[in-house]
Scaffold this active site. Structure first.
Site, PDB file in Angstrom:
ATOM      1  N   SER A   1      33.329  24.932  -9.925  1.00 40.18           N
ATOM      2  CA  SER A   1      33.005  26.266  -9.420  1.00 40.18           C
ATOM      3  C   SER A   1      34.083  27.291  -9.745  1.00 40.18           C
ATOM      4  O   SER A   1      35.276  26.988  -9.744  1.00 40.18           O
ATOM      5  CB  SER A   1      32.836  26.168  -7.896  1.00 40.18           C
ATOM      6  OG  SER A   1      32.883  27.440  -7.310  1.00 40.18           O
TER       7      SER A   1
ATOM      8  N   TYR B   1      36.839  24.685   0.562  1.00 40.77           N
ATOM      9  CA  TYR B   1      35.813  24.394  -0.454  1.00 40.77           C
ATOM     10  C   TYR B   1      36.415  24.462  -1.859  1.00 40.77           C
ATOM     11  O   TYR B   1      36.228  23.553  -2.675  1.00 40.77           O
ATOM     12  CB  TYR B   1      34.653  25.389  -0.324  1.00 40.77           C
ATOM     13  CG  TYR B   1      33.678  25.334  -1.485  1.00 40.77           C
ATOM     14  CD1 TYR B   1      32.677  24.367  -1.541  1.00 40.77           C
ATOM     15  CD2 TYR B   1      33.765  26.249  -2.542  1.00 40.77           C
ATOM     16  CE1 TYR B   1      31.793  24.307  -2.611  1.00 40.77           C
ATOM     17  CE2 TYR B   1      32.889  26.197  -3.607  1.00 40.77           C
ATOM     18  CZ  TYR B   1      31.903  25.226  -3.646  1.00 40.77           C
ATOM     19  OH  TYR B   1      31.035  25.169  -4.717  1.00 40.77           O
TER      20      TYR B   1
ATOM     21  N   GLU C   1      35.057  29.295  -7.702  1.00 33.32           N
ATOM     22  CA  GLU C   1      35.909  29.394  -6.518  1.00 33.32           C
ATOM     23  C   GLU C   1      37.267  28.738  -6.753  1.00 33.32           C
ATOM     24  O   GLU C   1      38.223  29.005  -6.037  1.00 33.32           O
ATOM     25  CB  GLU C   1      35.231  28.747  -5.307  1.00 33.32           C
ATOM     26  CG  GLU C   1      34.170  29.600  -4.656  1.00 33.32           C
ATOM     27  CD  GLU C   1      34.725  30.870  -4.015  1.00 33.32           C
ATOM     28  OE1 GLU C   1      35.529  30.764  -3.089  1.00 33.32           O
ATOM     29  OE2 GLU C   1      34.359  31.962  -4.458  1.00 33.32           O
TER      30      GLU C   1
END
Ligand code: NAP
Ligand code: F7E
Length: 326
Positions: free
Chosen positions: A127, A151, A129
């Site tokens: 991801s 996360y 992120e």
């Protein structure tokens, strides 16, 4: 040619459902792994109920034996590991569980592959992120990571364990670093769908405001249907590698609101309220990806731009609410 078999973890999620559609169209036999629950949660794959080439099997990323048993029983050619606790705010409330699913779950699946059949091709859903507090703009495969949530930290682990098993055991392990991708099947808690659903409710007189968090955060938003095609393209390459998948465009949440409210002829400033309740302990301010490598090596490029994506989501939400009788 022999029919290929693919295992999808997280088939009940947004990406899992689009990937199942795509692989079935390509002639695959698709095995969808779902975790046991007392009520089934198959809304996103309900349209595939009668499709013979799709089989649902119970398994859990927390349970090593269930993964080994599934691989032994179905002997897939490709495994797409999409299952995760994927909502960033929940990762602060349940950091350990997020680590168990989103980080260690990857090792469990890689170990299962190593034990059962090291020739299986493995896709890891990494991801953007992971870039978090970005070290450079735009972000590419060589940009250092600086995750800003439990996360993001868990995804960094998943990404590196995928590379480590590739290098340690010669596994065909691929990591797709995907930027945000959305669709009418996106969970309602994510900001795009929260906004488009909110717009539809306001337009139909069901609400009179929309409470959001940080309106200045910027994201590179693409269409999920385009992104699952990229996952498949990666696994068709003989040499395992990592790829950034992104549109190369970035927009703020504020701009998202402006575009979505415009779709129904409303001004977002009359309805949107920024509520500190939705602010995050640490924010990712700006993401924008450079997918040059995917373009050159996979021939991948997005087909749906930001404005078309938001319009598609607003229209779908209007239809859903009208079908519910509003
Ligand atoms: P999603 O809609 O939240 O779906 C997550 C899926 O994982 C669901 O099917 C969920 O099953 C399943 N799952 C969760 N924990 C599990 C467990 N312990 N065992 C088995 N299954 C479990 O996520 P998505 O948007 O489709 O994203 C797919 C993957 O890509 C995720 O790994 C996500 O982190 C990653 N990703 C997403 C984006 C994006 O913008 N969408 C971008 C980059 C990476 P239930 O239905 O039972 O909850
Ligand atoms: O937030 C801001 C929020 O929750 C986007 C996941 O799929 O993409 C997703 O993670 C931005 C953030 O997605 C609200 O602060 C403002 O800056 O839609 P989101 P995300 O956190 O970027 C990545 C690539 C993944 O891998 C994840 O799995 O929007 N924002 N107001 C808000 N966000 C939410 N959810 N709700 C608000 O009210």
């Amino acid at each position: 040619m022999k029919q290929k078999t693919a295992l999808i973890t997280g088939i009940t999620g947004q990406d899992g459902s689009y990937l199942a559609d795509f692989l079935l169209e390509q002639g695959y036999r698709v095995i969808g792994m779902v975790r046991r629950s007392s009520t089934v949660n198959f809304d996103r794959i309900a349209h595939l109920q009668e499709v013979e080439a799709l089989e649902i099997v119970q398994g859990d990323l927390l349970d090593q034996m269930s993964l080994i048993d599934i691989l032994r029983e179905y002997n897939p050619d490709e495994v797409y590991n999409l299952a995760a606790q994927s909502f960033v705010p929940t990762s602060w409330r349940q950091p350990v569980l997020t680590g168990e699913f989103t980080a260690l779950g990857v090792t469990r699946m890689l170990d299962a592959i190593r034990i059962v059949n090291p020739n299986i091709r493995f896709y890891q859903a990494s991801s953007s992120e992971m870039f978090g507090k970005v070290r450079e703009t735009p972000q590419n495969e060589n940009t250092p990571f600086y995750p800003r949530s439990p996360y993001g930290v868990a995804k960094v682990y998943g990404h590196w364990i995928t590379i480590n098993y590739r290098e340690s055991y010669n596994l065909f392990a691929y990591s797709g670093i995907l930027f945000n991708h959305e669709s009418p099947r996106r969970g309602l808690e994510f900001v795009t769908h929260k906004v488009t659903y909110g717009v539809a409710r306001i337009k139909l007189g069901l609400a009179d405001e929309l409470r959001l968090g940080n309106l200045e955060a910027r994201r590179d938003w693409g269409y999920a249907g385009d992104y699952v095609r990229a996952m498949w393209l990666m696994l068709q390459q003989d040499k395992p590698d990592d790829y950034v998948i992104a549109t190369g465009e970035t927009h703020s949440v504020r701009r998202l609101c402006e575009v979505a409210f415009n779709c129904v002829g409303l001004n977002y400033e009359d309805y949107v309220v920024s509520d500190p309740k939705f602010y995050r302990p640490a924010e990712v301010d700006l993401l924008v990806g450079d997918a040059t490598k995917a373009g050159e090596k996979l021939g991948w490029e997005p087909t749906i731009n930001f404005a078309a994506l938001i319009q598609m989501m607003v229209e779908a939400d209007m239809v859903t609410l009208r079908e519910e009788g509003h």
